[in-house]
Design a protein around this motif. Structure first.
Motif, mmCIF file in Angstrom:
data_model
loop_
_atom_site.group_PDB
_atom_site.id
_atom_site.type_symbol
_atom_site.label_atom_id
_atom_site.label_comp_id
_atom_site.label_asym_id
_atom_site.label_seq_id
_atom_site.Cartn_x
_atom_site.Cartn_y
_atom_site.Cartn_z
ATOM 1 N N ALA A 274 13.565 23.297 34.864
ATOM 2 C CA ALA A 274 13.231 22.080 35.611
ATOM 3 C C ALA A 274 12.522 21.067 34.709
ATOM 4 C CB ALA A 274 12.356 22.427 36.815
ATOM 5 N N ASN B 205 13.882 19.735 41.837
ATOM 6 C CA ASN B 205 15.140 19.948 41.119
ATOM 7 C C ASN B 205 16.143 20.718 41.975
ATOM 8 O OD1 ASN B 205 15.590 19.419 37.970
ATOM 9 N ND2 ASN B 205 13.405 19.454 38.405
ATOM 10 N N ILE C 110 5.452 24.269 41.058
ATOM 11 C CA ILE C 110 6.374 24.732 42.115
ATOM 12 C C ILE C 110 7.081 23.532 42.746
ATOM 13 C CG2 ILE C 110 6.542 25.931 44.333
ATOM 14 C CD1 ILE C 110 4.080 27.583 43.497
ATOM 15 N N MET C 111 6.302 22.493 42.996
ATOM 16 C CA MET C 111 6.860 21.288 43.608
ATOM 17 C C MET C 111 7.961 20.686 42.736
ATOM 18 S SD MET C 111 4.712 18.046 45.075
ATOM 19 C CE MET C 111 4.306 17.271 43.500
ATOM 20 N N SER D 67 9.904 22.230 40.511
ATOM 21 C CA SER D 67 11.115 23.051 40.554
ATOM 22 C C SER D 67 11.859 22.833 41.866
ATOM 23 C CB SER D 67 10.763 24.539 40.408
ATOM 24 O OG SER D 67 10.244 24.812 39.120
ATOM 25 N N MET D 68 11.101 22.742 42.950
ATOM 26 C CA MET D 68 11.736 22.530 44.257
ATOM 27 C C MET D 68 12.465 21.196 44.315
ATOM 28 S SD MET D 68 8.969 24.160 46.941
ATOM 29 C CE MET D 68 9.654 23.253 48.349
ATOM 30 N N SER E 130 10.985 27.152 35.956
ATOM 31 C CA SER E 130 10.134 25.988 35.696
ATOM 32 C C SER E 130 10.502 25.336 34.367
ATOM 33 C CB SER E 130 8.663 26.413 35.667
ATOM 34 O OG SER E 130 8.291 26.995 36.898
#
Lengths: 305, 305, 305, 305
Positions: free
Chosen positions: B272, B194, B188-189, B191-192, B269
């Motif tokens: 990313a 990006n 998650i981190m 993707s965030m 994901s």
């Protein structure tokens, strides 16, 4: 200070109320005039038409529901345009696209026929667009974030009022930049919602508790109010539309179009946008944008394709 | 309470110090024994070998640098395995993959030759994996987040110590789940990161200030410590490796592999991950993972393809 | 049969020549009238203006360079509109977007001022849009593929001429469908070009000969003329613009927009589009669309970001 | 020329038959010996075991169903390894991964116990892996494409036989390259199948006939046998598994992993892979890989998520 206020929907009512509470004299107008009574009880005066409000007040704020309403209030009979002029300021805080703001701000030319429509600036008025970030609760609490652009002098004059309405206001330069800033923020938000959905789904399928994932996230470097607020509702399949998915997808589309104009390659946002589109195609467009989680899980709304 | 502590790197030293300060009697060991002196000054005892530490203490915590070190300390001569047994607990808080934890926990079989290696559980010991989220500062402040899995009884016994080391500990079930939870969080981190990069780049190219975007983000629903911490550094092109990009990409790859095993489609994901791979191919792997911003901007590290 | 022919660029000249060779009497017009001489040598007559051509011929075909030229020839002074009427047919074979075809076909209304412009159908004429697939060589050989839409009666009357110009014509229904069909085909083509680029790059990096990959592909189920034609040139870094990358990216953007309108989620096309955008941002827009290979390889054109 | 042939499934039977028809003396073996009778009728001799075949023939070809069968035939009792040696060649034409080929080719070491297994090369034999592209019909017609790698001398000696079995053979270098080449080809094929699916779906939703799209595609630069063969079946929802979707997805995963090892960013393949994963999650894994069209359309197989 005397201000006019056009539009007393959920947001507008809360904002006008805050101005009254902070000692502003406010002249309100609403399409359904009856809605003005609550504000009158708090000390507001009523204007019969947008034009009448502008005639009376040096500054007039508008908070309308959509671009069409925002244009009507300006260009229709008895509209803002009839009374705007030198020394008067018009501040539109509605959430509209850059094109709508431009129309309100300046004359525009249609086709080869050069049909010129005069707008606020041609009449001599000053214009600021000032869309806000935040919904009902922040509006009531004076905790909005205000994304202003346009006439810098008018902006500076409005700062005291903005300080009443919001926790922070930004001046972003030329007309259209307020709308653009909202698009960029919403684009990031949309990708993050997809990331969260993927993470929750992966956790679930590989034997971890999605609720525990939310708990872990909330203690770490990427903890944020949206995950905290939406996450538990998503796990319950509850998607009350605070921000409808179809609007989120529209904003992602517009942000990607902005990227296209400027040759910015944004593969993660593009991937997220396609998932939102899939959600729309499955009939989830009117639910909250967090309903994209249903697509990631593989269920599919009403299932029509 | 008496505990053993193996590994006094940046993290381990801070953690052992906290235990001492909270009244624990701590027997420490480190590959470079000299590093133990600082802890001795605070009241620690020194163990000559991992085996010696385990012999002396009912509970032994390890905080090693990588999977290879985590395995060595257990299986090598004078290792944990020589003294572990009934009534003793071993808690590995190093960041390792699920496979490494499994090896430490249980016997494993290699090839058709059925070469059996005995591990902690075969010897009668109890084992908990407990990787942490958080780096130096949270370790010093006792503010880590602890992702534990394995022997529930041992976990319960360790809770007082975990409360000293971290602000929160989670028990996640079977061995491997701690590692998996970290992967999901890091996915998650990634993707965030990006999403933020795309937003900053789009803002910049369409005439908005990226710094103002950071300011606006920090006031809204997706405000989070990572954006606040990394954003300004990214705008300055500063990528000191708090978490190297190549490790972030490895975690995304492993998370996607976990998704593949479980048939979870994760297009955001995946998108990313490809950008992180592009970053690696451009020679940015040793910088902080926020250097993915350089790829989004279109610049390209050292340019070798 | 007598036909008018407007526009004698590379394509138009080849097409008008084919009509003459098959016994059609052709009246030609070109903005630069000198270009008509070559056709006159083959038996063509010259019309002074588009209006003059339409006045003389029952059927007039146009093959113009872009939407702007296609509109000018119809709406400007001495244009098609001045002479089109009952019993006359106008066939625009230029590659234009659906909106341009609609303007030529029907009246349109601009803004609230309701400025009505009359177009071919209001004048009583029949209209067919008929963009083609194929470039210079197929035009010369009468091997174009013709994607027609609009007036079915006129289409049926034109089939003999279409049979001279192309190897196959399709009638696709209402105006705009010809343009849409081209977009869909080009979208698939753009994704395939990305797929090929990724495959060539992967082959190269993992120790296989990209040229051998092309040879293997050419013997299998996905062998196609584009891979055969473009592949070897790509390996040499040769990107003479048969179809400029910026036009390919525009078509992908328009196809994705069409998908957005119809809620069709297309993640592969979206991913491909972002790579083309990256190529544009690196200054490769004027090269052939196969130059996207440079982005996949990680090199980066002129490098400005 | 005398050759051994191990494995008489659909492919193997067709291939051995071709060798017999071209005058080769062939000694066949199959796990179910009864299957050999058909070949005996065409002149083949039967070997009792793989070892017996290798003992008798200088060259032995294998065409087994999967990696596990390919390993058994070599390493089990009475296997190839018992009789392979100086002057003998073993050619495995099964479709296996690079790791399996490596095991057959060379000794390998398992774990720290250094358990060495001897394989073909240690015994003095020569080894070529030679997976093929093409299925039943091309096998019968001697129209396979052969992707060989390993011992160049043995390859050269086998060229006459390869010319009987296929329309073309390639020598690709070191062991593993045959498998890698298949992965790259299948990765491109998988992306193309997604592109086609997206195009068909977009056509359908925006008012164009998907069948007409297939017709247009078949006349243009991207016409290819796969679109022609699979397209019409897809429109009928017919997905007889010529190549099961789960195998296609596995190949895309392995190709992406190969890209990861070599730092090749492949966003289009990654996007396609995620759609295949979604298809798997919807229970479509055993259908033909063209069933990915169902996911693009938004329908969803048996619907379990």
């Amino acid at each position: 200070m005397e201000v006019g206020f056009l539009g007393l929907g959920i947001m507008g009512k809360a904002m006008a109320t805050n101005l009254l509470r902070h000692g502003y004299r406010v002249t309100v107008w609403n399409r359904t005039i009856a809605k003005c009574q609550e504000l009158v009880a708090l000390g507001a005066t009523v204007g019969e038409t947008p034009a009448a409000v502008v005639a009376k007040c040096r500054y007039t704020i508008a908070m309308l529901s959509d671009p069409s309403a925002a244009l009507s209030v300006v260009f229709d009979k008895d509209g803002v345009l009839e009374q705007i002029g030198d020394g008067k300021g018009y501040i539109d805080m509605s959430t509209v696209d850059a094109a709508t703001s431009s129309k309100i701000s300046e004359s525009y030319v249609m086709g080869k026929g050069r049909m010129i429509v005069e707008a606020v600036k041609q009449k001599g008025g000053a214009f600021v667009e000032a869309p806000v970030s935040g919904s009902k609760k922040p509006a009531e609490d004076g905790q909005l974030v205000i994304l202003a652009a346009g006439d810098k002098t008018l902006y500076d004059e409005m700062v005291p009022a903005f300080d009443v309405l919001g926790k922070k206001s930004f001046f972003l330069g030329e007309i259209g930049n307020g709308a653009k800033m909202k698009l960029v923020v919403n684009m990031i938000m949309g990708s993050m919602m997809n990331s969260l959905s993927e993470g929750l789904c992966l956790a679930d399928k590989c034997g971890l508790s999605p609720q525990t994932l939310l708990d872990v996230l909330d203690l770490g470097a990427i903890a944020n109010p949206m995950f905290k607020l939406k996450g538990p509702a998503m796990l319950q399949g509850s998607y009350n539309p605070a921000f409808p998915l179809k609007h989120q997808q529209k904003d992602m589309r517009l942000a990607l179009a902005l990227g296209d104009e400027n040759a910015v390659s944004m593969p993660v946002s593009a991937a997220a946008n396609e998932v939102f589109k899939k959600a729309r195609s499955l009939g989830l467009g009117d639910l909250d944008f967090s309903a994209v989680y249903e697509v990631v899980k593989g269920a599919g709304g009403s299932g029509q394709a």
